[in-house]
Design a protein around this motif. Structure first.
Motif, PDB file in Angstrom:
ATOM      1  N   ILE A 121       0.817  -1.217   0.000  1.00 49.98           N
ATOM      2  CA  ILE A 121       0.000   0.000   0.000  1.00 49.98           C
ATOM      3  C   ILE A 121       0.851   1.268   0.000  1.00 49.98           C
ATOM      4  CG2 ILE A 121      -2.156  -0.899   0.944  1.00 49.98           C
ATOM      5  CD1 ILE A 121      -1.112  -0.249   3.712  1.00 49.98           C
ATOM      6  N   GLY A 131      -6.020   7.312 -10.970  1.00 51.90           N
ATOM      7  CA  GLY A 131      -7.334   6.768 -10.629  1.00 51.90           C
ATOM      8  C   GLY A 131      -8.293   6.767 -11.790  1.00 51.90           C
ATOM      9  N   ARG A 152      -9.818   0.582  -3.883  1.00 53.92           N
ATOM     10  CA  ARG A 152      -8.888   1.601  -4.378  1.00 53.92           C
ATOM     11  C   ARG A 152      -9.063   1.828  -5.879  1.00 53.92           C
ATOM     12  NH1 ARG A 152      -2.724   1.157  -2.718  1.00 53.92           N
ATOM     13  NH2 ARG A 152      -2.107   3.345  -2.718  1.00 53.92           N
ATOM     14  N   SER A 153      -9.564   0.823  -6.569  1.00 51.71           N
ATOM     15  CA  SER A 153      -9.774   0.964  -8.022  1.00 51.71           C
ATOM     16  C   SER A 153     -10.892   1.959  -8.335  1.00 51.71           C
ATOM     17  CB  SER A 153     -10.107  -0.395  -8.641  1.00 51.71           C
ATOM     18  OG  SER A 153     -11.264  -0.932  -8.022  1.00 51.71           O
ATOM     19  N   TRP A 155     -11.049   4.907  -6.680  1.00 50.56           N
ATOM     20  CA  TRP A 155     -10.562   6.239  -6.280  1.00 50.56           C
ATOM     21  C   TRP A 155     -10.350   7.120  -7.517  1.00 50.56           C
ATOM     22  CZ3 TRP A 155      -6.271   5.947  -1.923  1.00 50.56           C
ATOM     23  CH2 TRP A 155      -6.828   5.338  -0.778  1.00 50.56           C
ATOM     24  N   ASP A 203      -0.124   7.663  -0.080  1.00 52.00           N
ATOM     25  CA  ASP A 203      -0.788   8.019  -1.340  1.00 52.00           C
ATOM     26  C   ASP A 203      -1.191   9.498  -1.321  1.00 52.00           C
ATOM     27  OD1 ASP A 203      -2.897   8.356  -3.369  1.00 52.00           O
ATOM     28  OD2 ASP A 203      -2.866   6.167  -3.514  1.00 52.00           O
ATOM     29  N   ASP A 288      -4.396  -3.901   2.404  1.00 53.54           N
ATOM     30  CA  ASP A 288      -5.312  -3.555   1.315  1.00 53.54           C
ATOM     31  C   ASP A 288      -5.939  -2.202   1.615  1.00 53.54           C
ATOM     32  OD1 ASP A 288      -7.170  -3.977   3.301  1.00 53.54           O
ATOM     33  OD2 ASP A 288      -7.841  -5.910   2.522  1.00 53.54           O
ATOM     34  N   VAL A 289      -6.954  -1.837   0.841  1.00 57.01           N
ATOM     35  CA  VAL A 289      -7.526  -0.492   0.950  1.00 57.01           C
ATOM     36  C   VAL A 289      -8.085  -0.207   2.351  1.00 57.01           C
ATOM     37  CG1 VAL A 289      -9.870  -1.075   0.179  1.00 57.01           C
ATOM     38  CG2 VAL A 289      -8.941   1.206  -0.311  1.00 57.01           C
ATOM     39  N   LEU A 327     -12.422  10.426  -1.671  1.00 52.26           N
ATOM     40  CA  LEU A 327     -11.532   9.659  -2.546  1.00 52.26           C
ATOM     41  C   LEU A 327     -12.239   9.148  -3.796  1.00 52.26           C
ATOM     42  CD1 LEU A 327      -9.572   7.760   0.234  1.00 52.26           C
ATOM     43  CD2 LEU A 327      -8.590   9.392  -1.409  1.00 52.26           C
TER      44      LEU A 327
END
Ligand SMILES: *[C@@H]1O[C@H](CO)[C@@H](O)[C@H](O)[C@H]1NC(C)=O
Ligand SMILES: *[C@@H]1O[C@H](CO)[C@@H](O)[C@H](O)[C@H]1NC(C)=O
Ligand SMILES: *[C@@H]1O[C@H](CO)[C@@H](O)[C@H](O)[C@H]1NC(C)=O
Length: 341
Positions: A121, A131, A152-153, A155, A203, A288-289, A327
């Motif tokens: 991450i 994104g 996250r995909s 965002w 991030d 993970d997210v 996000l």
């Protein structure tokens, strides 16, 4: 053939120019791309001022196609797009305080150099198109342990997120009765986020989301104190950097780049007294997210409620939900979360 790229707003142009002149990181790609062009009004300075609708330019830019009375196109630097005030105020500000865990591991350094340690991450380089683009300016309430929160995909891309939140940055200080950020100050926020993201491997979109949540990007945000001093753009844990000091009473205008950078660093890398985003991500112990959503709760409350529900605990119940929405594109839509009354 017109150079459409020159039609970016004068304020932002000034920010870019200053950064180029100062040689600070690369100039941001500040192409204006309002999502609803019909809501923008153009103003151009000619011999007489005129108003009208902005139109979509090329490639992917928007501009004001002004023809002055004498038939000569208006001077580009005197052309600006004005977004009308929305019918409600966008949501931000540290209304209930942050209670990041105290830590004592770095005794003598103020910004503690925290970094995201989990490679899955951690983000080591800057990608402004990382994104889905702009996402959707809407609000969905998320609760639970993070597994129901957006992946996250989903965002948005940093560049869209920054441009879409810029209008709030330019107006957020008025909520605190301070002078609003100007172009160079918004440019300093951009520089600070990119620099500190690389330093901390947090991030850059996550840093920006916390800034918008805490201060709306107002560089002269006051320090709040609900038991812990929360100064600066990220309302961090007893940090030192601020352009509106509760200790000396000094308000800095303009707010210098180095103070802006330190505000972002103290919120992201932690302070001598308490955790920043990097430590909170590490403490989530996830790869993970959900690490980010748990980290938001840790940043706001210092701990996750025993039930694991990110909508429970002290401070702001909707905090993790707010960040998840930021996000995925939430900017100005009404805050559809019922838990904070
Ligand atoms: C990450 O956070 C954990 C928990 O606070 C800490 O023990 C560790 O040193 C941190 N790692 C880095 C590289 O900052
Ligand atoms: C930036 O991220 C996007 C989306 O993940 C990816 O398609 C693109 O290749 C990345 N660009 C760079 C320069 O790494
Ligand atoms: C930050 O640190 C400097 C130097 O120690 C001090 O003079 C200043 O008052 C501090 N500011 C805040 C807001 O703590």
């Amino acid at each position: 053939m017109a150079n459409y790229q020159s039609f970016v707003s004068a304020l932002v142009f000034r920010a870019c120019l200053q950064q180029v002149q100062a040689g600070i990181m690369g100039p941001p790609n500040f192409l204006e791309q309002p999502r609803d062009l019909s809501s923008f009004t153009c103003r151009a300075e000619c011999s007489k001022s005129s108003t009208g609708q902005a139109i979509l330019g090329h490639p992917g830019t928007s501009f004001c196609p002004y023809v002055c009375e004498n038939g000569v196109q208006s001077l580009r630097l005197n052309t600006e797009m004005i977004q009308p005030a929305s019918s409600h105020d966008p949501y931000f500000s540290n209304r209930k305080g942050n209670f990041q865990s105290k830590h004592t591991s770095y005794e003598h350094i103020l910004a503690t150099g925290g970094q995201v340690s989990n490679g899955a991450i951690a983000v080591s380089s800057i990608n402004n198109t990382d994104g889905v683009g702009a996402g959707k300016d809407s609000y969905t309430q998320y609760c639970g342990d993070g597994s129901e929160f957006p992946p996250r995909s989903a965002w948005v891309s940093f560049e869209n997120m920054f441009n879409d939140n810029k209008q709030i940055m330019f107006s957020s200080c008025s909520q605190y009765s301070q002078a609003n950020d100007d172009g160079p100050e918004v440019g300093s926020i951009y520089n600070a986020i990119q620099q500190v993201a690389v330093e901390t491997k947090v991030d850059h979109r996550f840093i920006l989301a916390i800034i918008m949540q805490e201060s709306g990007g107002c560089v002269r945000v006051p320090t709040s104190n609900y038991g812990v001093r929360n100064p600066g753009l990220m309302q961090d844990h007893n940090g030192n950097a601020t352009c509106n000091s509760d200790i000396t009473g000094v308000v800095q205008n303009p707010c210098p780049q180095d103070v802006v950078t330190r505000m972002v660093r103290e919120g992201s890398a932690g302070t001598n007294d308490g955790d920043g985003l990097a430590q909170c991500i590490n403490e989530s112990d996830k790869d993970d997210v959900t690490a980010f959503y748990i980290a938001t709760r840790l940043y706001n409350s210092g701990a996750v409620d025993g039930s694991g529900d990110l909508c429970k605990g002290i401070a702001t119940h909707c905090y993790s939900s707010d960040i998840a929405n930021r996000l995925t594109g939430w900017v100005e839509a009404p805050r559809g979360c019922s838990l904070d009354g």
